[in-house]
Motif scaffolding. Structure first.
Motif, mmCIF file in Angstrom:
data_model
loop_
_atom_site.group_PDB
_atom_site.id
_atom_site.type_symbol
_atom_site.label_atom_id
_atom_site.label_comp_id
_atom_site.label_asym_id
_atom_site.label_seq_id
_atom_site.Cartn_x
_atom_site.Cartn_y
_atom_site.Cartn_z
ATOM 1 N N GLN A 1 -0.285 13.192 -5.161
ATOM 2 C CA GLN A 1 -0.988 13.724 -3.997
ATOM 3 C C GLN A 1 -0.340 13.168 -2.736
ATOM 4 O O GLN A 1 0.322 12.137 -2.767
ATOM 5 C CB GLN A 1 -2.455 13.324 -4.039
ATOM 6 C CG GLN A 1 -3.174 13.822 -5.269
ATOM 7 C CD GLN A 1 -4.595 13.285 -5.350
ATOM 8 O OE1 GLN A 1 -5.099 12.702 -4.411
ATOM 9 N NE2 GLN A 1 -5.212 13.476 -6.498
ATOM 10 N N ASN A 2 -0.539 13.836 -1.640
ATOM 11 C CA ASN A 2 -0.008 13.375 -0.357
ATOM 12 C C ASN A 2 -0.999 12.374 0.236
ATOM 13 O O ASN A 2 -1.967 12.765 0.876
ATOM 14 C CB ASN A 2 0.209 14.555 0.585
ATOM 15 C CG ASN A 2 0.917 14.149 1.855
ATOM 16 O OD1 ASN A 2 1.500 13.069 1.922
ATOM 17 N ND2 ASN A 2 0.859 14.994 2.854
ATOM 18 N N ILE A 3 -0.773 11.098 0.008
ATOM 19 C CA ILE A 3 -1.678 10.056 0.464
ATOM 20 C C ILE A 3 -1.105 9.396 1.710
ATOM 21 O O ILE A 3 0.034 8.951 1.710
ATOM 22 C CB ILE A 3 -1.902 9.000 -0.635
ATOM 23 C CG1 ILE A 3 -2.579 9.653 -1.838
ATOM 24 C CG2 ILE A 3 -2.726 7.839 -0.106
ATOM 25 C CD1 ILE A 3 -2.752 8.727 -3.011
ATOM 26 N N GLU A 4 -1.918 9.350 2.752
ATOM 27 C CA GLU A 4 -1.505 8.698 3.996
ATOM 28 C C GLU A 4 -2.092 7.294 4.034
ATOM 29 O O GLU A 4 -3.295 7.104 3.859
ATOM 30 C CB GLU A 4 -2.005 9.493 5.199
ATOM 31 C CG GLU A 4 -1.635 8.884 6.520
ATOM 32 C CD GLU A 4 -2.204 9.651 7.704
ATOM 33 O OE1 GLU A 4 -1.887 9.275 8.833
ATOM 34 O OE2 GLU A 4 -2.968 10.613 7.488
ATOM 35 N N VAL A 5 -1.256 6.323 4.236
ATOM 36 C CA VAL A 5 -1.699 4.931 4.337
ATOM 37 C C VAL A 5 -1.902 4.617 5.812
ATOM 38 O O VAL A 5 -0.993 4.789 6.624
ATOM 39 C CB VAL A 5 -0.663 3.965 3.725
ATOM 40 C CG1 VAL A 5 -1.073 2.528 3.937
ATOM 41 C CG2 VAL A 5 -0.478 4.267 2.245
ATOM 42 N N ILE A 6 -3.098 4.183 6.142
ATOM 43 C CA ILE A 6 -3.421 3.826 7.524
ATOM 44 C C ILE A 6 -3.710 2.330 7.561
ATOM 45 O O ILE A 6 -4.596 1.844 6.869
ATOM 46 C CB ILE A 6 -4.640 4.614 8.038
ATOM 47 C CG1 ILE A 6 -4.337 6.113 7.984
ATOM 48 C CG2 ILE A 6 -5.015 4.172 9.439
ATOM 49 C CD1 ILE A 6 -5.528 6.992 8.252
ATOM 50 N N ALA B 1 0.827 -1.215 0.000
ATOM 51 C CA ALA B 1 0.000 0.000 0.000
ATOM 52 C C ALA B 1 0.855 1.256 0.000
ATOM 53 O O ALA B 1 0.573 2.215 -0.726
ATOM 54 C CB ALA B 1 -0.935 -0.017 1.205
ATOM 55 N N GLN B 2 1.903 1.273 0.812
ATOM 56 C CA GLN B 2 2.774 2.445 0.881
ATOM 57 C C GLN B 2 3.526 2.666 -0.430
ATOM 58 O O GLN B 2 3.702 3.808 -0.867
ATOM 59 C CB GLN B 2 3.748 2.293 2.053
ATOM 60 C CG GLN B 2 3.051 2.394 3.387
ATOM 61 C CD GLN B 2 3.893 1.890 4.548
ATOM 62 O OE1 GLN B 2 4.876 1.183 4.348
ATOM 63 N NE2 GLN B 2 3.483 2.247 5.750
ATOM 64 N N THR B 3 3.949 1.593 -1.066
ATOM 65 C CA THR B 3 4.649 1.716 -2.350
ATOM 66 C C THR B 3 3.728 2.310 -3.406
ATOM 67 O O THR B 3 4.092 3.253 -4.113
ATOM 68 C CB THR B 3 5.174 0.343 -2.817
ATOM 69 O OG1 THR B 3 6.077 -0.167 -1.835
ATOM 70 C CG2 THR B 3 5.887 0.455 -4.156
#
Length: 71
Positions: A17-22, A8-10
């Protein structure tokens, strides 16, 4: 080796966009064993002469770009 979080982080890192993976680990009542691991091996493919052309991150990037331009 990739786990779901790293995958997911990759993929999120490819976006402009600045996407935060939770990642939430709620293992209660999931119906699955708490430690599930699988290993995909390509030994038999390599024995037939196959060789990967790209590493995992590059393959994911190429797939991401293809899907992004196809929509």
């Amino acid at each position: 080796n990739y786990n779901i979080a790293k995958l997911a982080q990759t993929i999120a890192s490819f976006s402009d966009q600045n996407i935060e993976v939770i990642i939430e680990n709620n293992l209660e009542n999931t119906g699955f064993a708490p430690n599930n691991s699988m290993v995909l091996k390509n030994d038999k493919l390599k024995a037939l002469g196959w060789a990967p052309q790209h590493n995992t991150a590059e393959s994911l990037r190429r797939t991401y770009d293809y899907i992004k331009t196809s929509n």
